[in-house]
Design a protein around this motif. Structure first.
Motif, short mmCIF file in Angstrom:
data_model
loop_
_atom_site.label_atom_id
_atom_site.label_comp_id
_atom_site.label_asym_id
_atom_site.label_seq_id
_atom_site.Cartn_x
_atom_site.Cartn_y
_atom_site.Cartn_z
N UNK A 1 38.23 74.65 -11.27
CA UNK A 1 39.36 75.47 -11.91
C UNK A 1 39.14 76.76 -12.80
N UNK A 2 39.29 77.91 -12.55
CA UNK A 2 38.73 78.89 -13.39
C UNK A 2 39.32 78.94 -14.70
N UNK A 3 38.75 79.54 -15.58
CA UNK A 3 39.03 79.47 -17.01
C UNK A 3 39.91 80.91 -17.21
N UNK A 4 40.79 80.67 -18.52
CA UNK A 4 41.74 81.57 -18.75
C UNK A 4 41.15 82.43 -20.14
N UNK A 5 40.86 83.57 -20.05
CA UNK A 5 40.21 84.18 -21.30
C UNK A 5 41.34 85.32 -21.87
N UNK A 7 41.85 88.37 -23.92
CA UNK A 7 41.09 89.54 -24.54
C UNK A 7 42.29 90.61 -25.57
N UNK A 8 41.86 90.72 -26.54
CA UNK A 8 42.41 91.63 -27.60
C UNK A 8 41.75 92.72 -27.75
N UNK A 9 42.34 94.03 -27.86
CA UNK A 9 42.03 94.98 -27.62
C UNK A 9 41.54 95.48 -26.32
N UNK A 10 42.47 95.12 -25.40
CA UNK A 10 42.25 95.42 -24.41
C UNK A 10 42.27 96.62 -23.55
N UNK A 11 43.19 97.55 -24.14
CA UNK A 11 43.31 98.84 -23.91
C UNK A 11 42.19 99.84 -24.32
N UNK A 12 41.34 99.33 -25.30
CA UNK A 12 40.08 100.02 -25.51
C UNK A 12 39.15 100.15 -24.56
N UNK A 13 37.81 101.16 -24.72
CA UNK A 13 37.21 101.15 -23.79
C UNK A 13 36.26 99.95 -23.47
N UNK A 14 35.67 99.19 -24.58
CA UNK A 14 34.89 98.11 -24.39
C UNK A 14 35.75 96.88 -23.81
N UNK A 15 37.04 96.88 -24.36
CA UNK A 15 37.73 95.82 -24.02
C UNK A 15 38.24 95.86 -22.43
N UNK A 16 38.20 96.99 -21.91
CA UNK A 16 38.48 97.33 -20.37
C UNK A 16 37.31 96.90 -19.68
N UNK A 17 36.04 97.14 -20.09
CA UNK A 17 35.06 96.58 -19.52
C UNK A 17 34.67 95.04 -19.54
N UNK A 23 36.70 89.49 -14.62
CA UNK A 23 37.15 89.33 -13.29
C UNK A 23 36.14 89.29 -12.32
N UNK A 24 35.21 89.73 -12.59
CA UNK A 24 33.95 89.85 -11.46
C UNK A 24 33.44 88.26 -11.57
N UNK A 25 33.50 87.65 -12.81
CA UNK A 25 33.00 86.16 -12.90
C UNK A 25 34.12 85.14 -12.23
N UNK A 26 35.12 85.66 -11.97
CA UNK A 26 36.27 84.89 -11.47
C UNK A 26 37.09 84.22 -12.51
N UNK A 45 44.87 95.29 -12.34
CA UNK A 45 44.28 94.58 -11.25
C UNK A 45 44.65 93.03 -11.08
N UNK A 46 44.41 92.44 -10.02
CA UNK A 46 44.90 91.05 -9.61
C UNK A 46 44.03 90.35 -10.65
N UNK A 47 44.44 89.41 -11.23
CA UNK A 47 43.98 88.43 -11.94
C UNK A 47 44.27 88.61 -13.61
#
Length: 294
Positions: A1-5, A7-17, A23-26, A45-47
């Motif tokens: 089962x995939x983990x749920x993470x 992310x705070x600061x999600x709209x920032x540059x580093x947060x988006x990266x 997502x690439x880690x599933x 994006x999906x996920x």
């Protein structure tokens, strides 16, 4: 089962990266967004589940974190954000039973710098005491300076003058890591239930003399190092600049940059061990690659 993470600061540059890397880690990603904030493409994006939160509402914030495996903070700002808002996020994670927390600590080693020598890093030192007292497993990813800054944001390489500045010692090693590399490694750490309290990484470790040699090779024009003064003079300039500066909400005023250079060129924020290989071999972006791309 995939983990749920989360992310705070999600709209920032580093947060988006970081979100892209998760997502690439599933992983499943829950992105915290303040009401009224624009939603960037990565959050569509999906996920990715976008949750609007008011950080002043403890109950709502707790609900937003429920069921998560880890919370990653990519918050950025002055003391009200780095101390007050991030503490609210931490307390909500504890209340929601989240097992792991990654603070927004992506920087040189603030655990070894001189007390009060760097305003922005001092907030991280103060938050460290708060997070260490909380009943949650915390992991700080220390990554040196962002290598992206070498191309002009930080006035270390003077491209027009063909000079590379240094204070005290042109051969002082300094750690640089690109934001993409920081994000990729942070995603791995967020998914690691056994991650230690501190992880130290460096995409590249170079001195001013080595940067001058790299620029000479890349450009075909001679770059030379330029002595800018002692660490004492640098820190004096930072203090004077801070005293004379007008009140500002700027996170990186000129005097703050001087404080960072003081920590880097004095060596008190340097890494003595690295955890680059904890998650297996990876291709780190070198300072040469960053400067060649310029």
């Amino acid at each position: 089962m995939s983990q749920t993470i989360v992310v705070a600061g999600a709209t920032g540059d580093l947060g988006g990266r970081i979100i892209r890397s998760l997502l690439a880690e599933g992983a499943g990603v829950r992105a915290l967004v303040r009401p009224g904030k624009a939603i960037p493409g990565v959050l569509q994006e999906a996920g990715v589940s976008v949750v609007q939160v008011d950080y002043l509402d403890a109950s709502t914030l707790k609900d937003a974190l429920a069921g998560a495996d880890a919370v990653v903070s990519a918050l950025s700002g002055l003391a009200p954000v780095m101390l007050e808002t991030q503490t609210r996020l931490l307390m909500a994670a504890v209340a929601a039973g989240v097992p792991r927390f990654i603070p927004s600590d992506y920087a040189v080693d603030f655990t070894t710098i001189k007390e009060g020598s760097n305003r922005n890093l001092q907030w991280r030192r103060e938050f460290r005491k708060i997070v260490d007292a909380a009943p949650i497993r915390a992991t700080s990813v220390l990554s040196g300076a962002f290598a992206d800054m070498l191309t002009g944001v930080a006035p270390l390489i003077l491209f027009r003058q063909k000079r590379v500045l240094f204070w005290r010692d042109a051969d002082q090693p300094m750690a640089f890591t690109t934001m993409d590399d920081v994000a990729g490694y942070t995603a791995k750490a967020a998914l690691d239930p056994e991650a230690p309290r501190f992880l130290r990484i460096a995409g590249d470790t170079v001195s001013s003399r080595e940067l001058a040699a790299i620029m000479t090779d890349i450009s075909g024009t001679q770059y030379r190092t330029l002595y800018a003064g002692s660490i004492g003079s640098l820190r004096l300039m930072a203090r004077v600049g801070r005293m004379l500066a007008k009140p500002s909400t700027d996170l990186y005023p000129a005097w703050q940059g001087m404080q960072y250079f003081g920590n880097m060129f004095s060596g008190d924020g340097a890494f003595h061990t690295l955890d680059n290989d904890r998650y297996g071999s990876r291709q780190w972006t070198s300072a040469r690659e960053v400067l060649r791309a310029r």
